[in-house]
Design a protein around this motif. Structure first.
Motif, PDB file in Angstrom:
ATOM      1  N   GLU A 123      -6.636   6.189   5.072  1.00 42.48           N
ATOM      2  CA  GLU A 123      -7.086   7.484   5.584  1.00 42.48           C
ATOM      3  C   GLU A 123      -7.185   8.435   4.400  1.00 42.48           C
ATOM      4  O   GLU A 123      -6.204   8.608   3.679  1.00 42.48           O
ATOM      5  N   LEU A 124      -8.351   9.029   4.230  1.00 37.86           N
ATOM      6  CA  LEU A 124      -8.544   9.954   3.113  1.00 37.86           C
ATOM      7  C   LEU A 124      -7.428  10.996   3.105  1.00 37.86           C
ATOM      8  O   LEU A 124      -7.219  11.702   4.083  1.00 37.86           O
ATOM      9  N   CYS A 125      -6.701  11.068   1.972  1.00 39.26           N
ATOM     10  CA  CYS A 125      -5.511  11.921   1.949  1.00 39.26           C
ATOM     11  C   CYS A 125      -5.504  12.806   0.713  1.00 39.26           C
ATOM     12  O   CYS A 125      -4.453  13.246   0.263  1.00 39.26           O
ATOM     13  N   CYS A 171      -3.819   2.620   1.469  1.00 37.04           N
ATOM     14  CA  CYS A 171      -3.940   3.754   2.373  1.00 37.04           C
ATOM     15  C   CYS A 171      -5.352   3.765   2.934  1.00 37.04           C
ATOM     16  O   CYS A 171      -6.322   3.642   2.195  1.00 37.04           O
ATOM     17  N   HIS A 194      -1.774   9.849   6.338  1.00 39.66           N
ATOM     18  CA  HIS A 194      -2.132   8.645   5.599  1.00 39.66           C
ATOM     19  C   HIS A 194      -2.260   7.525   6.608  1.00 39.66           C
ATOM     20  O   HIS A 194      -1.969   7.726   7.786  1.00 39.66           O
ATOM     21  N   HIS A 196      -6.405   9.385  -3.225  1.00 37.48           N
ATOM     22  CA  HIS A 196      -6.364   8.466  -2.091  1.00 37.48           C
ATOM     23  C   HIS A 196      -6.695   7.030  -2.498  1.00 37.48           C
ATOM     24  O   HIS A 196      -6.050   6.079  -2.066  1.00 37.48           O
ATOM     25  N   MET A 237      -3.747   5.077  -3.781  1.00 34.70           N
ATOM     26  CA  MET A 237      -2.516   5.031  -3.008  1.00 34.70           C
ATOM     27  C   MET A 237      -2.326   3.625  -2.445  1.00 34.70           C
ATOM     28  O   MET A 237      -2.545   3.365  -1.280  1.00 34.70           O
TER      29      MET A 237
HETATM   30 CU   LIG Z   1      -4.993   7.951   1.586  1.00 31.64          CU
END
Ligand SMILES: [Cu+2]
Ligand code: HEM
Ligand SMILES: [Cu+2]
Lengths: 621, 256
Positions: free
Chosen positions: B221-223, B219, B184, B227, B230
């Motif tokens: 970063e693609l998680c 967040c 993340h 996502h 988040m």
């Molecule tokens: Cu994310």
């Protein structure tokens, strides 16, 4: 030729070479995949309790995809030559002529044809196809983002569409100049009869077709939910569709390496007599720089995905910290490929426009040496900057400063490319055509892309901008605003040589303006939401970002309409456009010295070159 | 500019052209610099830390530094575009010169772009250095940040735990960031800091909030599936409010 008639008359005894085409390839590919799928279903042991989720399914999927790949390539005839060689009976001249597609008509486009002009058209076709698939997905993304709440598409579908769009477009832009024009035009431009390795040329194209199927297949088994960068460990827990991505990349990487070796060898060894390096057109430099940069980069990409496949299917831990690996390893491998790759895309597009600049200004190219230096400088530096994608990964904070330095240094050779283009336009005779205006468009778009790149290369600023829509806007300005602009200009410029007809002027202008205006509207909006704090790859966002997102969506639709106009232009002009004269632009490179239709081996008598192709201007005319 | 008029090659320029370009250059530089700065500053969030303020001034400075270059390219383009244009299917007459290069122009161009690079590098390094110092501040508050699909958890030194971040104003704070599943990225938008949360590692970043208010944590970063959702809030409050909140939450954790 005699053998050809002979063969057709004795139909039952047709040699294997003549029977293979895309249909046998599809059939053999599908059959192999199904057989291996059933076999592995039956014989692969069940997963134990302690083994991670999906592991058995991953093995089955990857094995079936490999079987598809081998089956397809066998079915298209990629193995005929090597097999014959192993058996000690190399292909006879007639067979080689048959493979080159002599007197075969449209059928040769559906075969393992070695003539570089056929391969060029095949590449053009698949590039257009990729752009329309990828573009369609982009429209789905932008429609979903038209309103803040998301949910028009299911979140998983949305993520998969983003990932598939990304990787399709990256592959499309990688091949968009070196594929169609590097194959069709480049050998004629250097005065060669074909590529150095014609069979490898066919191989590089059909590998891309073979690669496409796992990607499409992946869409139906969970999709590619990780974005085009497929970071681990997220890719490790992604659905089976990820295996489709992995196979796609591995096969495409082989294609790129094959094409790279082929194009480099061709340029080094097969230039016409008298074409010294100083007389070699700048487009050739761009093409070679691009593929030569891909040569070290793509093996790394290949490797990164093989390790990813091992982690998924064989429970290794290359990227899994708990097992002793690290996601940072993946990031490093990915960007060691990833940054050179962006210049793989950009350089040939800029070089193509440099080739056109003297033609449409009727004056010599400004500072050929600086152009070569710029291309070489970018290529050299671009392998030393990858960690600017990892400033805030936490991987190595102490390396941020040195990577900031190398990244900012790249703007020096990049500036040289600007100097060459603007210097050529300066005090030239402006011939208002779509390719000429594309140079201005490139200058504008690439300036925005380059300057925002400098902001991003600055570590403190990147700590704010990284992972936001601002990055997305930056790389669209470079990839699309600069790269695609050059490719579209190339299409219009070389269209007469490739189809024998002129590209419809009105349509080229309409498409140009719609794409350029739509593009700037769309991505200015994207910069705005990035600055305001919208992360990328999100399916919903805070309502405050709505206006700018809507602007972007409207811009995107404008681009789409422009691209449809362009497609219409391609089809209608190829069918019944004005017949083109041999040299409609009065250019001085060698491809304009051959008549349409271009004979199988291009030149009856190989040309001898005595000057560079930029002898425009008063003293020469 | 004068260099474009390399005297060895008199046909290459006409005085009127250069004059026009020069005027356009001034105008373009001013417009690009002004619009560029306004575009960035207006769209960027209001800063809630010194770090973010310096990001904004960096953007301002970089934009002004880039403006003369962008202005020159634009001015030359405009001069060319507004000169005589030729339409039609056949090429115009050949140019009235055959100039192939101008070493002086090239030299000036390269030196200037080199200097601009150096300038950008130094600017970045100075701010970077400043940011790093905060991590070493011994009086700083320490907060552990844990990313997890798809929430953030914050652990404070006295055992308190929360999903919204609470911070006192004007106190340096160091974040120790990790993740329990995938990668993340911890982004406190208005404070201009971001650091990836990697499973199995602890990464650090630091900031000093300087404004009381509620700000965004997202967040970056693609998680995975959620996502986009988040995100959470950071509440920057006075020291007294912070202490009260902290004690209440520590007691809650202990009771639970
Ligand atoms: Cu994310
Ligand atoms: C002029 C010099 C350039 C500089 C200084 C530069 C700098 C950067 C930096 C620092 C990033 C990382 C941003 C981040 O993730 O936080 C980035 C991202 C990117 N750049 Fe550039 N760039 C330049 C030119 C280009 C060109 C020419 C292309 C493509 C043709 C390109 C394509 C990309 C892509 C695809 C990404 C992001 C990939 C991703 O995160 O998915 N850039 N650039
Ligand atoms: Cu990069």
């Amino acid at each position: 030729m005699t053998t050809l008639t002979q063969h057709t008359s004795t139909a039952p005894g047709k040699s294997i070479i003549e029977k293979l085409n895309v249909f046998t390839a599809l059939a053999l590919g599908v059959i192999s995949a199904v057989v291996v799928w059933r076999l592995s279903l039956a014989f692969l042991p069940q997963d134990g309790e302690e083994v991670r989720l999906f592991s058995r399914e991953d093995k089955i999927t990857l094995l079936s995809m490999c079987a598809w790949f081998v089956g397809f390539m066998t079915g298209i005839g990629a193995l005929v030559g090597p097999m014959r060689w192993v058996m000690g009976k190399d292909l006879a001249h007639d067979e080689n002529m048959f493979l080159a597609g002599e007197n075969m008509g449209p059928k040769r486009y559906f075969r393992y044809t070695t003539d570089h002009k056929v391969v060029g058209i095949q590449y053009l076709f698949i590039t257009i196809l990729i752009f329309f698939l990828g573009g369609g997905l982009a429209m789905l993304i932008r429609t979903n983002l038209g309103t803040p709440e998301g949910g028009w598409l299911h979140a998983q579908a949305y993520n998969s569409i983003v990932g598939t769009h990304g990787i399709l477009m990256i592959v499309g832009t990688i091949i968009m100049v070196t594929g169609p024009f590097g194959n069709f035009i480049m050998p004629i431009m250097i005065g060669a009869r074909d590529m150095a390795f014609p069979r490898l040329n066919a191989l590089s194209f059909w590998l891309i077709v073979a690669a496409a199927v796992p990607l499409i297949w992946g869409q139906f088994i969970g999709g590619i939910t990780t974005g085009w960068s497929a970071y681990n460990p997220l890719a490790g827990q992604a659905p089976l569709g990820m295996d489709g991505y992995i196979m796609y990349i591995c096969i495409f990487a082989i294609s790129t390496m094959v094409a790279g070796a082929n194009i480099t060898t061709t340029v080094v060894k097969m230039r016409a007599k008298g074409m010294t390096w100083n007389r070699t057109p700048i487009f050739i430099y761009g093409t070679v720089a691009s593929v030569a940069l891909a040569l070290p980069a793509f093996p790394v990409f290949f490797l990164s995905q093989v390790l990813s496949a091992f982690d998924r299917a064989l429970d290794t831990s290359f990227y899994n910290t708990a097992g002793g690996g690290s996601g940072w390893l993946y990031e490093n491998l990915f960007w060691i490929m990833g940054h050179p790759e962006v210049y793989v895309i950009l350089i040939p597009a800029v070089a193509a426009l440099m080739e056109m600049a003297p033609v449409f200004t009727r004056r010599p190219l400004f500072s050929f040496n600086i152009a070569v230096l710029g291309i070489a400088g970018i290529s050299g530096l671009s392998v030393l900057v990858w960690a600017h994608h990892m400033y805030i990964s936490g991987w190595a904070p102490l390396l941020n400063a040195p990577f900031m330095l190398t990244t900012e240094l790249i703007s020096i050779p990049t500036g040289m490319l600007f100097l060459v283009l603007i210097g050529t336009l300066w005090r030239g005779r402006i011939w208002m055509t779509m390719p000429l205006m594309s140079i201005f468009a490139l200058l504008w778009n690439f300036m925005i892309g380059g300057v925002t790149g400098i902001y991003l290369s600055d570590v403190p600023a990147d700590a704010f901008l990284h992972g936001s829509m601002y990055v997305t806007a930056h790389f669209h300005y470079t990839l699309m605003g600069a790269g695609l602009t050059g490719a579209l200009a190339s299409l219009v410029y070389w269209f007469p040589k490739m189809t024998g007809r002129m590209f419809d002027k009105t349509l080229s202008w309409i498409a140009f303006w719609m794409v350029q205006i739509g593009f700037n509207v769309a991505f200015i909006g994207m910069f705005m939401v990035g600055l305001a704090g919208q992360p990328r790859r999100v399916e919903s966002y805070a309502p405050t970002f709505n206006t700018a997102n809507l602007v972007t969506t409207i811009g995107a639709y404008t681009i789409m309409i422009g691209m449809l106009v362009l497609l219409h232009g391609v089809i209608s002009s190829a069918r019944n456009g004005v017949k083109a004269p041999k040299n409609p632009w009065q250019a001085k490179t060698l491809e304009w010295t051959v008549d349409y239709p271009i004979p199988l081996e291009n030149f009856d008598v190989l040309p001898v070159v005595t000057t560079d192709p930029y002898g425009y201007g008063k003293a020469k005319s | 500019m004068t260099d474009l008029m390399t005297p060895k090659t008199p046909q290459w320029w006409k005085k009127s052209d250069v004059k026009k370009t020069f005027i356009l250059w001034i105008i373009c530089t001013a417009v690009i610099g002004y619009v560029g700065v306004e575009f960035h500053v207006r769209n960027m969030v209001d800063p809630a830390s010194e770090t973010m303020s310096s990001v904004i001034s960096l953007m301002r400075i970089f934009t002004w530094a880039a403006a003369p270059v962008a202005g020159l390219v634009s001015a030359m383009s405009l001069t060319v575009l507004t000169s005589k244009r030729h339409y039609g299917d056949n090429p115009p007459a050949e140019a009235d010169h055959e100039i192939r290069n101008s070493p002086k122009t090239a030299a000036v161009w390269v030196v200037v772009s080199g200097l601009l690079c150096l300038f950008a590098l130094v600017g970045g390094l100075v701010v970077l250095q400043h940011d790093n110092e905060a991590i070493l501040d011994s009086k700083a508050i320490q907060v552990n940040v844990t990313g997890q699909q798809w929430v953030w958890n914050f652990d404070y030194a006295n055992g308190a735990r929360s999903e919204d971040l609470y911070l006192p104003v004007d106190k340096p704070v160091v974040f120790h960031i990790t993740s329990v599943d995938v990668k993340h990225s911890f982004w406190v938008v208005q404070m201009g800091i971001k650091m990836d949360a990697n499973p199995g590692y602890i990464t650090e970043t630091a900031v000093t909030p300087n404004k009381i208010g509620v700000f965004d944590v997202r967040c970056a970063e693609l998680c995975g599936l959620l996502h986009a959702y988040m995100q959470t809030k950071v509440h920057v409050v006075s020291q007294a409010d912070y202490d009260a909140w902290l004690n209440a939450h520590a007691a809650m954790e202990a009771g639970a």
